[in-house]
Design a protein around this motif. Sequence first.
Motif, mmCIF file in Angstrom:
data_model
loop_
_atom_site.group_PDB
_atom_site.id
_atom_site.type_symbol
_atom_site.label_atom_id
_atom_site.label_comp_id
_atom_site.label_asym_id
_atom_site.label_seq_id
_atom_site.Cartn_x
_atom_site.Cartn_y
_atom_site.Cartn_z
ATOM 1 N N VAL A 99 17.450 -27.640 52.690
ATOM 2 C CA VAL A 99 17.322 -29.112 52.322
ATOM 3 C C VAL A 99 16.865 -30.106 53.343
ATOM 4 C CG1 VAL A 99 19.028 -30.984 51.935
ATOM 5 C CG2 VAL A 99 19.395 -28.557 50.858
ATOM 6 N N ALA A 100 17.146 -29.727 54.740
ATOM 7 C CA ALA A 100 16.244 -30.716 55.717
ATOM 8 C C ALA A 100 14.925 -30.593 55.716
ATOM 9 C CB ALA A 100 16.921 -30.200 57.187
ATOM 10 N N ALA A 101 14.369 -29.451 55.487
ATOM 11 C CA ALA A 101 12.995 -29.098 55.533
ATOM 12 C C ALA A 101 12.297 -29.880 54.414
ATOM 13 C CB ALA A 101 12.569 -27.757 55.279
ATOM 14 N N CYS A 102 13.038 -30.358 53.311
ATOM 15 C CA CYS A 102 12.664 -31.021 52.281
ATOM 16 C C CYS A 102 12.935 -32.576 52.432
ATOM 17 C CB CYS A 102 13.290 -30.637 50.882
ATOM 18 S SG CYS A 102 12.872 -28.910 50.412
ATOM 19 N N GLY A 103 13.478 -32.887 53.826
ATOM 20 C CA GLY A 103 13.439 -34.491 54.046
ATOM 21 C C GLY A 103 14.900 -35.172 53.716
ATOM 22 N N ASN A 144 18.930 -37.327 63.439
ATOM 23 C CA ASN A 144 17.654 -38.244 63.399
ATOM 24 C C ASN A 144 16.586 -37.631 64.035
ATOM 25 O OD1 ASN A 144 18.923 -40.441 62.387
ATOM 26 N ND2 ASN A 144 19.850 -41.282 64.233
ATOM 27 N N ARG A 145 16.631 -36.850 64.968
ATOM 28 C CA ARG A 145 15.481 -36.063 65.308
ATOM 29 C C ARG A 145 14.712 -34.548 64.267
ATOM 30 N NH1 ARG A 145 17.410 -34.626 69.994
ATOM 31 N NH2 ARG A 145 17.274 -32.586 69.933
ATOM 32 N N ILE A 146 15.909 -33.904 63.936
ATOM 33 C CA ILE A 146 15.386 -32.863 63.254
ATOM 34 C C ILE A 146 15.805 -32.959 61.802
ATOM 35 C CG2 ILE A 146 15.169 -31.743 65.177
ATOM 36 C CD1 ILE A 146 17.548 -29.983 64.341
ATOM 37 N N GLY A 147 16.716 -33.485 61.328
ATOM 38 C CA GLY A 147 17.201 -33.832 59.889
ATOM 39 C C GLY A 147 18.236 -32.937 59.641
ATOM 40 N N LEU A 148 19.065 -32.274 60.440
ATOM 41 C CA LEU A 148 20.283 -31.404 60.397
ATOM 42 C C LEU A 148 21.220 -31.100 61.693
ATOM 43 C CD1 LEU A 148 19.829 -27.440 59.571
ATOM 44 C CD2 LEU A 148 18.361 -29.133 60.592
ATOM 45 N N GLU A 297 12.658 -23.802 46.641
ATOM 46 C CA GLU A 297 12.046 -22.498 46.594
ATOM 47 C C GLU A 297 10.585 -22.474 47.444
ATOM 48 O OE1 GLU A 297 12.547 -19.494 45.426
ATOM 49 O OE2 GLU A 297 13.687 -19.647 43.513
ATOM 50 N N ASN A 298 10.008 -23.565 47.332
ATOM 51 C CA ASN A 298 8.792 -23.914 48.307
ATOM 52 C C ASN A 298 9.126 -23.805 49.574
ATOM 53 O OD1 ASN A 298 5.990 -24.562 48.184
ATOM 54 N ND2 ASN A 298 6.738 -26.441 49.426
ATOM 55 N N ALA A 299 10.172 -24.611 50.095
ATOM 56 C CA ALA A 299 10.573 -24.535 51.228
ATOM 57 C C ALA A 299 10.968 -23.170 51.928
ATOM 58 C CB ALA A 299 11.789 -25.608 51.722
ATOM 59 N N LEU A 300 11.496 -22.565 51.096
ATOM 60 C CA LEU A 300 11.771 -21.276 51.693
ATOM 61 C C LEU A 300 10.593 -19.978 51.801
ATOM 62 C CD1 LEU A 300 14.909 -18.979 50.239
ATOM 63 C CD2 LEU A 300 12.691 -17.624 50.618
ATOM 64 N N ILE A 301 9.527 -20.324 50.579
ATOM 65 C CA ILE A 301 8.562 -19.208 50.644
ATOM 66 C C ILE A 301 7.568 -19.697 51.675
ATOM 67 C CG2 ILE A 301 6.641 -18.631 48.925
ATOM 68 C CD1 ILE A 301 8.433 -19.007 46.750
ATOM 69 N N LYS A 308 12.826 -24.760 60.382
ATOM 70 C CA LYS A 308 14.059 -25.915 60.464
ATOM 71 C C LYS A 308 15.215 -25.077 61.137
ATOM 72 C CE LYS A 308 13.212 -29.394 59.703
ATOM 73 N NZ LYS A 308 12.983 -30.334 60.455
ATOM 74 N N LEU A 309 15.479 -23.836 60.720
ATOM 75 C CA LEU A 309 16.680 -23.138 61.328
ATOM 76 C C LEU A 309 16.394 -22.996 62.721
ATOM 77 C CD1 LEU A 309 19.449 -21.590 61.239
ATOM 78 C CD2 LEU A 309 18.080 -19.701 60.699
#
Length: 442
Positions: A99-103, A144-148, A297-301, A308-309
């Motif tokens: 989710v964080a990778a999606c903004g 604020n810096r990395i989203g999560l 799905e796109n963030a995973l693939i 992001k982890l």
Amino acid sequence: MRMYDIIAKKRDGRELTKEEIDFFIKGYVSGSIPDYQVSALLMAIYIKGLNKRETADLTISMANSGDMVDLSAIPGIKVDKHSTGGVGDTTTLITAPLVAACGVPVVKMSGRGLGHTGGTIDKLEAIPGFNVNLSIDHFTSIVNRIGLAVMSQTQNLVPADKLLYALRDVTATVESMPLIASSIMSKKIAAGADAIVLDVKAGSGAFMQNIDDAFMLAKEMVDIGNSVGRKTTAIVTDMNQPLGLAVGNALEVREAVDVLKGRVTGRLRDVSVLLAAYMLYTAGKCGTVDEARRLAENALISGQGARKLKEMIRAQGGDERIVEDTSLLPQPRKIIPFKADREGYISTIKTQEIGISAQLLGAGRTTKEDSIDPAVGIVMNKQLGDYVNKGDTIAEFYVNEEGRLAEALDIFHGAVSITSEKPERKPLVYGVVTSDKIERWQ
């Protein structure tokens, strides 16, 4: 106002006012109302129930009993996810990075495990150096810096819930729908997220073993969240077997990494992507759930979730190298196979007993003071409906201390049934509950 009158009013099935509920919560937290009177009121609530307005007022009063986290310094709609508890349920370590990778900023305050269910904080602490004890300012700056960010609940977050739950546990009033809902939602509201997605488990390893009860609880919590301005959605998912293959802290971190790296498919991946999609949709990132699912799905693939982890681990002081090399996680002294004693189909897995077996190895706690061995646990090689031959390895036990190994193996043996007939396939997701409808998929 007297507590005696409030008890009598609910005993007779009448509706409590907001002022009466506030009086009871404030008095109990301050120590001016004794346990025996609160016990009487809890039993009256257990028998007579609370309506939706009473449940919402109780939830807000409990949330206001301690710290109310202010996350206004984080721009945008902040989303949180909560599971009602299960075995092999490692979804937070997958959904939050996706989710964080999606903004969409993910703000997660989690607890430790107790009994047969695992806690997200214990799993994260299996990562060498990972710090879950953050101040709110530090937590906010990381988001604020990395989203999560994921942190341990503050000591003064909803003290009313800690007191009430301890009392419910010894007065036979745990299994009350409004009390369960207010317990969960008071913590979510106090934690400050704008949008909340709930994963409500149903089955042999869940608090709600009956599917209808799981939908009732989901609806109760969704109504509470939406009534106080938190956009809330609940997904009802299956817990008649461990969600993932791994049960144990470092083992579950390894499996979460494997999912994010595209090495593992199956139930854990599917539920994680679905939850991530609903988190994105509930937070307003996407106009439809299908669009949100494609984004997740796109963030995973693409590997964005895994990256992001790694960012989160680095930001919270952990060894980010574990994302590329999971052997850097704590390792057990030995691995012991559990083999099938006959041939046939795996027809039953008593999930709670699987969790208890792992707990006996040291992967969980009996009391909150117990220490956890992050390296130990169980990895399932087979799932419901799989065919096994005599001598096939059903699971592997990751072991350090062998003091209770025999007991753990015995419980596991009683938890897994092998029969000649293939069992009926259980659905992975039973449905979704939103503010305006209950949608049953199965």
